[in-house]
Design a protein around this motif. Sequence first.
Motif: not given
Length: 407
Positions: A313-321, A333-338, A372-380
Amino acid sequence: MNATEIKKLFPILDQNVNGNPLVYLDSSATSQKPISVIEKLDDYYRRYNSNVHRGVHTLGTIATDEYEGAREKVRSFLHARDSSEIIFTRGTTTSLNLVASSYGNDNVGEGDEIVITPMEHHSNIIPWQQLAKRKGATLKYIPLQPNGTIALEDVREAITDKTKVVAVTHVSNVLGTINPIKEMAEIAHRHGAVVVVDGAQSAPHMHVDVEALDCDFYAFSGHKMGGPTGVGALYGKKHLLEAMEPVEFGGEMIDFVGLYDSTWKELPWKFEGGTPIIAGAIGLGAAIDFVTDLGFDEIEKHEKELVDYSFERLGELKDFTIFGPRERAGLITFQLGDVHPHDVATVLDAEGIAVRAGHHCAQPLMKWLEVTATARASFYVYNTKEDIDALTNGLVKAKEYFSDVFS
C-alpha cells in the motif's frame, strides 16, 4: 482468533480520537493492554495487595506465590534453564545498566574492547560509553550494510581477543532489522567475550530461546508486550550472575547485616533490593499468558502479513521512503518527501492515527541514515490491514496538506 477479534480484547482501542476511530500504530514505543492484564492488576490491588517474601500471613503468601509464579512464567517464556536466572527490573534500560555497572565494572579494564552497532537504542549505547570512559576501554562499532543489516564478516573483523562485551539489539526499533544473535554469540564466545542482547523489540513479537541463542544476558520490557509499565526482566547465565555484585542495596537482597559488613542473598534476590515490582511482575506474567495463548507462530505470521501489506500500500505513494531491509520485524520507519516527521505525525493524529515521530532514541542511526528524524508505524497483535489502509489514506491527506512541498 483473528486481529479484529483480538482488538476487542483491548478496551482502549474502542474509542474515537479527534472524531475518528483510533488507529494505534505506536506499539514499538508501548503496546496497549488486554483486559486480562488489566483485570490481573486490579485483582492484586483489590484482593491480596501485600509485600512479598517477608510475611507469613495469608495475603503475603498469596502475593509471594503470584510474584514468584510470574518469575517462572518469564523463565519458561525465554526458555531459560533456571528461574534464578531471571531478575525483575524496571525494564530493558535498567537491565542493560545493571549488566554494564556490575559485570562491566568487574570484567572490563583499560585497553579492553566493547563492541556494539550504530543501530542501538540509546539505552544500549550510553551505559557502554560510560563504562568505556570509566575503565579506559575502547568502544567499537560493527559497520552496517547499506540496507541496515549486519554482515557476519564485519562481526568477525570487529571482535578480537581484546573484546570483553558485545552488546547488540535483537531487533532494531527503527529499521526492523533482525540481527543474527546466535551466529554473533558463536563468534564472540570464541574470543572469550560475553553477549548482551537488547530484546525490547523482539520479546513481544517472536519466539525467543535464550539457550538456543546462547546469549549471556537478555533484557526486555513488559510494557511493549501488553504488560504494565515499569517492569521488565534480565536473563543472565547463572554462573555469570553468581559472580556479579549487586548495584542496589537495602532490604530483600541481604542475607546478614552487621554493623560493618553485610552478605547477600542467593540468586535472584540479591539483585532485587527493596520492595520489588510486585504488581508489575504479576501483570507481566498475565501478559506472557496472553501472548503465549495467541502463539508466536501466529503473531509472527500476522505481523509479516502486515509488513507485506504495508509495502504494497505505501509503495503506491510517491516521494515516500521506507528505511531498512525488506525482511524485517513489524514496523515501518519512513519519510514523506521533505515534510518534517512531526508535521506528518500531527496530520495523522488529526485523523485518529497514532504514529511515532522523532529520532526514536537512536541518534547515531539517524546520522547514519542522513536524516534528523523519521516517522514510524509499528504493529502488534491488534492491528489489521484496515489500519494500514487508514495510514495510507492519512499520508495522502498529509501530502495534500503540504502540497507546496511537493510542487
